[in-house]
Structure formats: structure tokens, C-alpha cells
Design a protein around this motif. Structure first.
Motif, PDB file in Angstrom:
ATOM      1  N   ALA A 172       0.850  -1.188   0.000  1.00 16.10           N
ATOM      2  CA  ALA A 172       0.000   0.000   0.000  1.00 16.10           C
ATOM      3  C   ALA A 172       0.886   1.238   0.000  1.00 16.10           C
ATOM      4  CB  ALA A 172      -0.919  -0.001   1.223  1.00 16.10           C
ATOM      5  N   ASP A 173       0.331   2.353  -0.459  1.00 15.75           N
ATOM      6  CA  ASP A 173       1.094   3.608  -0.481  1.00 15.75           C
ATOM      7  C   ASP A 173       0.643   4.547   0.625  1.00 15.75           C
ATOM      8  OD1 ASP A 173      -1.382   4.360  -1.392  1.00 15.75           O
ATOM      9  OD2 ASP A 173      -0.702   5.116  -3.338  1.00 15.75           O
ATOM     10  N   SER A 174      -0.045   3.990   1.636  1.00 10.16           N
ATOM     11  CA  SER A 174      -0.473   4.777   2.780  1.00 10.16           C
ATOM     12  C   SER A 174      -0.468   3.903   4.025  1.00 10.16           C
ATOM     13  CB  SER A 174      -1.880   5.342   2.557  1.00 10.16           C
ATOM     14  OG  SER A 174      -2.367   5.980   3.729  1.00 10.16           O
ATOM     15  N   MET A 175      -0.223   4.525   5.169  1.00 13.89           N
ATOM     16  CA  MET A 175      -0.282   3.812   6.446  1.00 13.89           C
ATOM     17  C   MET A 175      -1.701   3.738   6.983  1.00 13.89           C
ATOM     18  SD  MET A 175       3.156   5.404   8.225  1.00 13.89           S
ATOM     19  CE  MET A 175       2.811   7.079   7.633  1.00 13.89           C
ATOM     20  N   ARG A 211      19.004   5.050   8.240  1.00 11.46           N
ATOM     21  CA  ARG A 211      18.767   4.330   9.496  1.00 11.46           C
ATOM     22  C   ARG A 211      17.588   3.373   9.344  1.00 11.46           C
ATOM     23  NH1 ARG A 211      18.533   8.194  14.624  1.00 11.46           N
ATOM     24  NH2 ARG A 211      18.566   6.163  15.662  1.00 11.46           N
ATOM     25  N   ARG A 212      17.786   2.171   9.889  1.00 11.52           N
ATOM     26  CA  ARG A 212      16.736   1.157   9.853  1.00 11.52           C
ATOM     27  C   ARG A 212      16.314   0.831  11.280  1.00 11.52           C
ATOM     28  NH1 ARG A 212      19.033  -3.147   5.310  1.00 11.52           N
ATOM     29  NH2 ARG A 212      18.657  -1.811   3.483  1.00 11.52           N
ATOM     30  N   LEU A 213      15.027   0.790  11.487  1.00  9.81           N
ATOM     31  CA  LEU A 213      14.456   0.571  12.809  1.00  9.81           C
ATOM     32  C   LEU A 213      13.586  -0.674  12.799  1.00  9.81           C
ATOM     33  CD1 LEU A 213      13.667   1.588  15.725  1.00  9.81           C
ATOM     34  CD2 LEU A 213      11.815   2.862  14.607  1.00  9.81           C
ATOM     35  N   LEU A 214      13.693  -1.475  13.857  1.00 11.47           N
ATOM     36  CA  LEU A 214      12.784  -2.599  14.082  1.00 11.47           C
ATOM     37  C   LEU A 214      11.936  -2.275  15.299  1.00 11.47           C
ATOM     38  CD1 LEU A 214      11.699  -5.488  13.656  1.00 11.47           C
ATOM     39  CD2 LEU A 214      13.591  -6.312  15.082  1.00 11.47           C
ATOM     40  N   ILE A 215      10.619  -2.415  15.172  1.00 13.45           N
ATOM     41  CA  ILE A 215       9.700  -2.200  16.278  1.00 13.45           C
ATOM     42  C   ILE A 215       9.039  -3.523  16.633  1.00 13.45           C
ATOM     43  CG2 ILE A 215       7.645  -0.978  17.098  1.00 13.45           C
ATOM     44  CD1 ILE A 215       8.294   1.260  15.157  1.00 13.45           C
ATOM     45  N   VAL A 216       9.166  -3.936  17.881  1.00 14.34           N
ATOM     46  CA  VAL A 216       8.468  -5.114  18.415  1.00 14.34           C
ATOM     47  C   VAL A 216       7.330  -4.561  19.254  1.00 14.34           C
ATOM     48  CG1 VAL A 216       8.661  -7.198  19.827  1.00 14.34           C
ATOM     49  CG2 VAL A 216      10.598  -6.445  18.421  1.00 14.34           C
ATOM     50  N   ASN A 272       0.584   1.215  16.749  1.00 11.49           N
ATOM     51  CA  ASN A 272       0.053   1.472  15.407  1.00 11.49           C
ATOM     52  C   ASN A 272      -0.167   2.959  15.136  1.00 11.49           C
ATOM     53  OD1 ASN A 272       0.072  -1.285  15.395  1.00 11.49           O
ATOM     54  ND2 ASN A 272      -2.118  -1.550  15.048  1.00 11.49           N
ATOM     55  N   SER A 273      -0.609   3.704  16.156  1.00 15.43           N
ATOM     56  CA  SER A 273      -0.853   5.126  15.943  1.00 15.43           C
ATOM     57  C   SER A 273       0.383   5.977  16.183  1.00 15.43           C
ATOM     58  CB  SER A 273      -1.999   5.611  16.850  1.00 15.43           C
ATOM     59  OG  SER A 273      -1.722   5.332  18.211  1.00 15.43           O
ATOM     60  N   LEU A 274       1.457   5.403  16.701  1.00 13.57           N
ATOM     61  CA  LEU A 274       2.708   6.145  16.920  1.00 13.57           C
ATOM     62  C   LEU A 274       3.671   6.000  15.743  1.00 13.57           C
ATOM     63  CD1 LEU A 274       4.740   6.528  20.149  1.00 13.57           C
ATOM     64  CD2 LEU A 274       5.921   5.712  18.119  1.00 13.57           C
ATOM     65  N   ILE A 275       3.653   4.854  15.098  1.00 17.20           N
ATOM     66  CA  ILE A 275       4.622   4.568  14.031  1.00 17.20           C
ATOM     67  C   ILE A 275       4.656   5.642  12.955  1.00 17.20           C
ATOM     68  CG2 ILE A 275       5.178   2.957  12.164  1.00 17.20           C
ATOM     69  CD1 ILE A 275       4.171   0.699  14.048  1.00 17.20           C
ATOM     70  N   PRO A 276       3.493   6.172  12.492  1.00 18.94           N
ATOM     71  CA  PRO A 276       3.571   7.188  11.432  1.00 18.94           C
ATOM     72  C   PRO A 276       4.466   8.373  11.765  1.00 18.94           C
ATOM     73  CG  PRO A 276       1.317   6.409  11.637  1.00 18.94           C
ATOM     74  CD  PRO A 276       2.091   5.801  12.771  1.00 18.94           C
ATOM     75  N   PHE A 277       4.577   8.747  13.039  1.00 21.54           N
ATOM     76  CA  PHE A 277       5.429   9.869  13.418  1.00 21.54           C
ATOM     77  C   PHE A 277       6.906   9.561  13.197  1.00 21.54           C
ATOM     78  CE2 PHE A 277       1.684  10.451  16.281  1.00 21.54           C
ATOM     79  CZ  PHE A 277       1.220  11.639  15.718  1.00 21.54           C
ATOM     80  N   LEU A 278       7.282   8.296  13.237  1.00 21.12           N
ATOM     81  CA  LEU A 278       8.693   7.912  13.128  1.00 21.12           C
ATOM     82  C   LEU A 278       9.185   7.836  11.687  1.00 21.12           C
ATOM     83  CD1 LEU A 278       8.743   5.093  15.846  1.00 21.12           C
ATOM     84  CD2 LEU A 278       9.710   7.384  16.047  1.00 21.12           C
ATOM     85  N   THR A 279       8.277   7.890  10.738  1.00 23.44           N
ATOM     86  CA  THR A 279       8.677   7.684   9.345  1.00 23.44           C
ATOM     87  C   THR A 279       9.531   8.814   8.793  1.00 23.44           C
ATOM     88  OG1 THR A 279       6.573   8.633   8.578  1.00 23.44           O
ATOM     89  CG2 THR A 279       6.682   6.233   8.838  1.00 23.44           C
TER      90      THR A 279
END
Length: 341
Positions: free
Chosen positions: A234-237, A270-275, A281-288
Motif C-alpha cells: 500500500a502507499d499509505s499507512m 537508518r533502519r528501525l525494528l519495532i516489536v 500502530n498510531s505512533l509509528i507514522p510519526f517515526l517515518t
């Protein structure tokens, strides 16, 4: 979110995961479930009861999940698994954020006889554990300081996008990036008719629905989201059509998945892994805006080797992000160190 029919495999059957998820599916999906739960809760409310199915009816229309202490030894086993993973990954920069729920941050909203203090006691036990090179990110102070704002939904167990944004800003200094300000986003309300998980679970009715907001960067990036297990891109979160469904929180990444890979176009490499659990789910978009690639795994559904993934993907940053209730209740975090000898 109601439990869906789980996928069968010999591995999930042998581990007990299939059986437990199938039992939850039967419990969640029986005919006219919401009607019967609502009928019982209406009767309880008529008798003055403020608790139903592990959910408190609090002040100002807040539904707050009751805290259940972990089984004896379970918390220690989870901490040991995290410690083992830390020892096996000396070259990885690791961060851990266990988010307190509304039960402790909004304790003043609970009925007089209820207490959220037990959650804090066990949260402190993890915080005070020797976590090696894992840096602890404490978001309690910022959530406490802003609790008069809507940092948690009233009818759902998640934090709001506002709560997630405040936590994102706390990640900046430890993780070495400069966080954005609210002025850097166009904030839009995408629904005002969200009745969440605690509304369904409790059966309490006659409550005001929640709103969901999305923070759109004023300078958008070029986002690509790969749902690896489903082999979809997909091209959107955001999955906007989910706003017409019952569980509107799945607007973020269409809910939970074993492995998601986000490519941002950010050139810094930089590459990030989130466990994580669904709080992320609602925080990840801020990290992009701060990482070029972000791999996201939910151990409840991911059956791969976490250590091998970090090596194969040449990941140097890892964030463990759970709400404290899920961390206590779900056994899957123990699998983070399955391949560690």
C-alpha cells in the motif's frame, strides 16, 4: 478488536496458540453477543453497578479496563527473555517503552472503590529490573502532565493519536532525532463515531462516541507499506475504508500483522525494528520522517526469528513498545529470545 477465526498450522496447534485463539473466537463471535452483553450491563447499571466484564464505568464517560496482576513467575520469565535478547545483540541500540494505561494515568476517573495502583507496582518492577543495554523510555510524566487533554479514548483501551504524539516526542532525544512539533502537521478528525473495544466488551451503553484524529505531515514523504505475510503493498499507512467498520482503530495499518515493512524515502539510511502491540500502530507514522526503513513485528502473529531478522536486515535500532496490560497478559514476548542459545 473481536477475535477472528485463527489460521491453522501444526506449529500453532503444538504451541497452544491455535487452541487459545479459537476459544477466544468462539467467545467473541457467538450470535447476538453485543445485544446480550448490553442487556446485562443495562440491568447492572440499574442496580448501581460500575463494573462489567472487567471494565469500569468511570467519571466523565470513561470506560477503563480493570488491571489484572500477572501470574506468579510470569513477569520474571518475560524479563528474562528480554534480558537474553539484549545479551545476544550487543551491537543493537535498544529502547523499551511500556505505556501505562488509563487505569493508572486517569486513576481519578475510576469509581471510588477501584484502584489503578496495582498496574504501577508491576510497571515499576520491570523498570527496576536490570535491562542491560536497553534504554527505558518513561512516558508516564508527559501523559500525567497532559491528562486533561484526550490522551486516551473513552470507549477504547488505546491511547489517542494525541497521546501517541506526546510519546513520540519523548523518543527523540534518546533515539537521536529531533521530533516534529504539532505545527508541522495538519491534524484532521476522520470520524466522530468511534465506539471502541471497551464499549463492546463491557456492554455499557448511552455513552458518547470517540473521535479519531490523524496527523498529516505538512511536508509528506514517499511512503510504501509492505504487508509481508499477506504479500500486499500500500502507499499509505491508513486504511480509510475501515472508518466505516466497527473497529475504526484499524484505520492504522489495517490492524495487527506479523510483519510490516515501511519504506519512507528518507535518505539517512537508518533502519528501525519495532516489536510491538497495537498501541504502536498510531505512533509509528510519526517515526517515518526519521528512518529510511521500519520493520514492524507483532510477536502474537510473527513466527520468524527476531535475532536473524535484525542481522539479515542490518538493523541497528530496536524499539520494544507495548501497553503494560498487553505486556503482562500476552505470552508472546517470551519468544523474542527463542533462537538465543
Amino acid at each position: 478488536m473481536l477475535q477472528q477465526l485463527p489460521a491453522f498450522s501444526l506449529q500453532t496447534l503444538g504451541s497452544g496458540k491455535f487452541t487459545s485463539e479459537f476459544e477466544a473466537y468462539i467467545a467473541d463471535q457467538f450470535m447476538e453477543r453485543d445485544f446480550w452483553i448490553g442487556l446485562k450491563s443495562d440491568a447492572d447499571q440499574g442496580l448501581g453497578k460500575k463494573e462489567s466484564n472487567g471494565v469500569y464505568l468511570g467519571k466523565d464517560g470513561y470506560l477503563i479496563q480493570k488491571f489484572t496482576p500477572p501470574e506468579k513467575g510470569d513477569l520474571e520469565d518475560k524479563v528474562k527473555a528480554v534480558q537474553a535478547f539484549d545479551q545476544a545483540t550487543p551491537g543493537l541500540r535498544k529502547y523499551m517503552m511500556l505505556v501505562p494505561t488509563a487505569a493508572s494515568i486517569l486513576e481519578d476517573k475510576l469509581p471510588p472503590y477501584a484502584s489503578g495502583g496495582g498496574e504501577r507496582v508491576y510497571w515499576d518492577k520491570i523498570k527496576d529490573s536490570p535491562l542491560g543495554d536497553i534504554r527505558w523510555i518513561d512516558v508516564s510524566p508527559v501523559l500525567e502532565a497532559n491528562k486533561e487533554q484526550p490522551v486516551y479514548y473513552k470507549t477504547d483501551h488505546h491511547w489517542t493519536t494525541k497521546g501517541a504524539f506526546l510519546a513520540y516526542r519523548e523518543l527523540g532525544a534518546p533515539m537521536g532525532f529531533t521530533p516534529k512539533h504539532e505545527a508541522d502537521f495538519n491534524i484532521r478528525q476522520v470520524t466522530s463515531q468511534f465506539y471502541g473495544s471497551l464499549y463492546s466488551k463491557s456492554g455499557f451503553r448511552h455513552l458518547q462516541p470517540d473521535s479519531i484524529e490523524l496527523y498529516d505531515p505538512k511536508t509528506p514523504g514517499n511512503i510504501s507499506v509492505d504487508y509481508v505475510d499477506e504479500q500486499q503493498r500500500a502507499d499509505s499507512m491508513y486504511v480509510m475504508e475501515n472508518l466505516t467498520k466497527k473497529d475504526k482503530y484499524t484505520v492504522f495499518f489495517n490492524g495487527n500483522h506479523g510483519l510490516i515493512r515501511i519504506t519512507t524515502g528518507n535518505p539517512d539510511g537508518r533502519r528501525l525494528l519495532i516489536v510491538k502491540d497495537s498501541y504502536a500502530n498510531s505512533l509509528i507514522p510519526f517515526l517515518t520522517t526519521h528512518f529510511s526503513e521500519i520493520d514492524v513485528i507483532d510477536l502474537r502473529y510473527y513466527e520468524g526469528d527476531v535475532l536473524k531478522l535484525t542481522e539479515d536486515r542490518q538493523i541497528r535500532d530496536l524499539l520494544i513498545l507495548y501497553n503494560i496490560t498487553t505486556f503482562f497478559e500476552d505470552p508472546s514476548i517470551k519468544s523474542i529470545a527463542d533462537s538465543v542459545e
